[in-house]
Design an enzyme around this catalytic site. Structure first.
Site, mmCIF file in Angstrom:
data_model
loop_
_atom_site.group_PDB
_atom_site.id
_atom_site.type_symbol
_atom_site.label_atom_id
_atom_site.label_comp_id
_atom_site.label_asym_id
_atom_site.label_seq_id
_atom_site.Cartn_x
_atom_site.Cartn_y
_atom_site.Cartn_z
ATOM 1 C CD GLU A 1 12.943 -0.117 -12.203
ATOM 2 O OE1 GLU A 1 12.381 -1.232 -12.207
ATOM 3 O OE2 GLU A 1 13.609 0.320 -11.230
ATOM 4 N NE ARG B 1 3.001 -4.921 2.184
ATOM 5 C CZ ARG B 1 3.035 -3.893 3.035
ATOM 6 N NH1 ARG B 1 1.987 -3.085 3.112
ATOM 7 N NH2 ARG B 1 4.079 -3.679 3.788
ATOM 8 C CE1 TYR C 1 -0.474 2.006 5.897
ATOM 9 C CE2 TYR C 1 -0.222 0.082 7.334
ATOM 10 C CZ TYR C 1 0.181 0.833 6.230
ATOM 11 O OH TYR C 1 1.233 0.404 5.454
ATOM 12 C CG ASP D 1 14.438 -3.190 0.900
ATOM 13 O OD1 ASP D 1 14.561 -2.712 2.041
ATOM 14 O OD2 ASP D 1 13.343 -3.510 0.411
ATOM 15 N N GLY E 1 10.805 1.865 4.007
ATOM 16 C CA GLY E 1 10.872 2.981 3.066
ATOM 17 C C GLY E 1 11.518 4.199 3.675
#
Length: 718
Positions: free
Chosen positions: A42, A197, A233, A315, A328
């Protein structure tokens, strides 16, 4: 991870994963649970996910639950309802009771979970000490410089080289591994839409009289205008509301680069974009603190998700727009499908084929959902111009109604069966290739990790048989088309032979008995005029269903069920055939003794006498015949299959099975005709056997043999 270790069992694969997002960690966890060694690379220092929520619909939530990740344990909220309101006056457009509908249709719930919480749970499960398999190793601040798909090597920017058996590119929409796929050096592009977002505490909204009516716990709420929409949501145990505000890209000037997810957006600009929405909706988004904004990226279709020893997931393979909440989920599906195709025991040499199966499993589905998502995100004017209709129920049915693990597992089983020449199939076909005497347990040889049953003793058989003279003209009635006798005379030879088998490996060490009528001196005339000589099996009774089914399906033998009693006591042997107490055959042999060895007395064998005038002797028999007959369903008198079968005599080999033989000339064979009340399913066969004349007994014997043939050489003649 440059050295191999010695393992007592199947060797695990060494797998290198570029990227520790949701897809990469899902792959690490699933492959760890399969027993493999995993290294994850990562580029960030903390592997942190952004503060946003994610949908876990039934299709991916079930996969997570299979791996031990339960959304309700990490603050996930089950989505019970879906509502859409008109943006200008906040009037309800529709309401779908998602939970009630889902309980009737889907095996797993639909959860809404904070992305960071899911990411943390996956990371802990993948690298933690607890759980099945060896913990994956997570390498932070590890920038991948290059990968070699042919040799499964990965080089970091500091020059460190890691070698594995498989590479997985899970490095996101701006993937570097993607360029290794021939024709796959694609760049993501602006879809024309961007998104704000942010999260707002439910308490903050409920405490404001203007915004409180908008709060719907456990509910996905949407306000959709012509070219902009707001989606809201809950997550984190119904304490926070996640917002996604989608709009034309030019109105917010969001970044499309690699840092786009973290770009801070302007609240003033956001309020201006939604100035025509209902005042309560604007009051809600006004409570946003530090909203993030980025462009929604799309990408052309990759030519493939795999190349040599490299597989792309998530992705990196197929960037998703957010309009169906499947991005996802599809990354998780990719990860689990790949793991299902790589069970422990998969060899490095199998990698290329398995990746081809992965591509088959995922390519069409991922792109179809991508297309659905693009359509779901189009403005009403765009849909009208293109003549398209939005059918969200169709999309949901396709998206939710799939289990990537089961699908990939079946794909693997089908592949392994196709690679195994010994694999056999029969009804019920849907369960894969079938167990039986010619494939113990029905498992392909590549399943090295599965133990086959072992019998407690050697396979052995005891055969009681009587050979007798009978009428050729009567036996001709029992021969199917293409068969005739080699001799022109009216005398023929037949045998009743009963074999009891024991210690059968494929029956878990048990056994069964079979008894048949064998007609000798038969020839089959092929379409080209060639002839095959042998013995024809007219009927074979067995007292166990399993060999009846396998023999009928795999060999075409004329097998029927009945109760068989066979025994050898001293110098006597007997066989009795019955059906539920109704006896219809009795064979008795007396005065059994070992055959006398041929006397030589030092005298050379005499010179063969010249053959007397008359017909030539029959040709030597080459094996055994049967006739496969499969009736057509719903069409009495018609067949689906009808052809002759031949089982060649096995070639004699050194070290043949040990045997013991007893012989006699004292034997009786008696068949009794019984009516349909006594033998409802066998009276026709019993009547036919009772009419077989027994002119004289030629030979009776008992033969005991260690080692049993599986008759696997049976073949269709034409």
């Amino acid at each position: 991870m440059n050295g191999d270790t010695t393992h007592a069992g199947p060797r695990p694969l060494n797998i290198l994963i570029a990227g520790a997002g949701i897809g990469g960690l899902s792959a690490a966890l699933a492959l760890r649970q399969q027993g493999h060694n995993i290294d994850i690379f990562e580029q960030s220092k903390l592997s942190q996910e952004t503060g946003a929520a994610i949908h876990l619909a039934s299709n991916c939530n079930g996969l997570l639950r299979r791996m031990g990740i339960f959304a309700e344990d990490i603050g996930g909220v089950e989505c019970t309802d879906v509502m859409e309101f008109l943006p200008h006056n906040n009037q309800m457009k529709y309401h779908i009771p998602a939970k009630k509908l889902g309980e009737k249709l889907w095996a797993h719930p639909w959860h809404l979970v904070h992305r960071a919480h899911l990411h943390t749970a996956l990371r802990e499960a993948a690298i933690g000490e607890k759980g099945k398999g060896s913990p994956a190793r997570l390498h932070l601040a590890s920038h991948v410089k290059s990968v070699d798909a042919a040799n499964a090597t990965l080089t970091l920017e500091d020059g460190t080289v890691f070698r594995g058996d498989l590479l997985i590119g899970a490095d996101g929409v701006h993937s570097r591994t993607r360029s290794i796929i021939p024709g796959g050096d694609l760049k993501a592009f602006d879809s024309g839409k961007s998104a704000f977002r942010f999260l707002i505490p439910i308490e903050a909204l409920e405490s404001d009289p203007q915004t409180a009516p908008l709060v719907k716990r456990s509910t996905l709420v949407m306000w959709i205008d012509e070219n902009r929409r707001v989606i809201m949501y809950p997550c984190i145990n119904n304490t926070m509301l996640n917002f996604v505000c989608i709009h034309p890209s030019e109105e917010s000037e969001a970044d499309a680069g690699e840092g786009g997810w973290q770009q801070t957006g302007s609240k003033d600009r956001m309020l201006a974009i939604y100035q025509h929405f209902d005042s309560a909706v604007r009051a809600t988004i006004e409570k946003a603190e530090d909203p993030k904004v980025w462009k929604l990226l799309d990408m052309d279709k990759m030519p493939s998700f795999v190349h040599e020893k490299l597989a792309l997931i998530g992705d990196a393979a197929h960037p998703f727009l957010p309009h169906q909440g499947q991005g996802g989920g599809q990354a998780i599906e990719d990860a689990v499908a790949l793991a299902a195709l790589l069970p422990l025991g998969t060899s490095p040499e199998d990698i290329s084929q398995r990746l081809g199966l992965y591509n088959d499993c995922r390519y069409e589905r991922a792109h179809k959902i991508q297309d659905f998502t693009r359509t779901a995100g189009k403005d009403a004017s765009e849909l009208a111009a293109e003549g398209k209709k939005l059918d969200m129920m169709e999309y949901q049915k396709y998206n939710f109604g799939h289990d990537a693990w089961d699908f990939a597992t079946n794909k693997l089983q089908t592949h392994l069966s196709s690679q195994d020449p010994a694999a056999r199939f029969r009804t019920p076909f849907g369960f894969g290739h079938a167990p039986g005497p010619r494939r113990p347990l029905g498992l392909p040889s590549s399943h090295k990790d599965i133990q086959r049953p072992r019998a407690a003793k050697s396979e052995e058989s005891e055969t009681i048989s009587v050979r007798f003279k009978t009428s050729r003209t009567y036996l001709e009635n029992l021969l199917p088309p293409g068969f005739t006798f080699t001799s022109p005379g009216t005398l023929a030879s037949a045998s009743i032979s009963c074999t009891t088998l024991d210690g059968m490996t494929w029956l878990g060490g048990g056994g069964y008995s079979h008894c048949g009528l064998y007609i000798h001196g038969v020839e089959y005339i092929q379409r080209d005029g060639g002839k095959i000589y042998g013995t024809y099996l007219a009927v074979l009774f067995e007292n166990l269903a399993d060999p009846i089914i396998t023999g009928r399906d795999e060999l075409g033998m004329p097998k029927l069920f009945c109760d068989i009693e066979a025994s050898v006591q001293g110098d006597k042997a007997m066989v009795s055939l019955a059906w539920r107490g109704a006896q219809f055959a009795q064979i008795d042999i007396g005065s059994l003794a070992k055959p006398e060895p041929p006397a030589t007395n030092g005298i050379s064998a005499p010179t063969p006498a010249q053959r007397a005038p008359g017909p030539p002797p029959p040709p030597p028999e080459q094996g055994q015949f049967a006739y496969r007959y499969v009736p057509a369903v719903g069409q009495p008198g018609k067949t689906d299959a009808e052809y002759a079968v031949f089982i060649p005599k096995p070639e004699p080999v050194a070290g043949s099975p040990e045997s013991e033989t007893l012989i006699s000339a004292n034997a009786t064979v008696k068949f009794e005709e019984r009516d349909w009340k006594a033998l409802p399913t066998l009276h026709n066969v019993a009547r036919g056997l009772a009419e077989v004349p027994v002119y004289a007994v030629d030979e009776a014997k008992v033969v005991r043999v260690v080692g049993v043939s599986d008759v696997g050489s049976a073949r269709r003649i034409e």
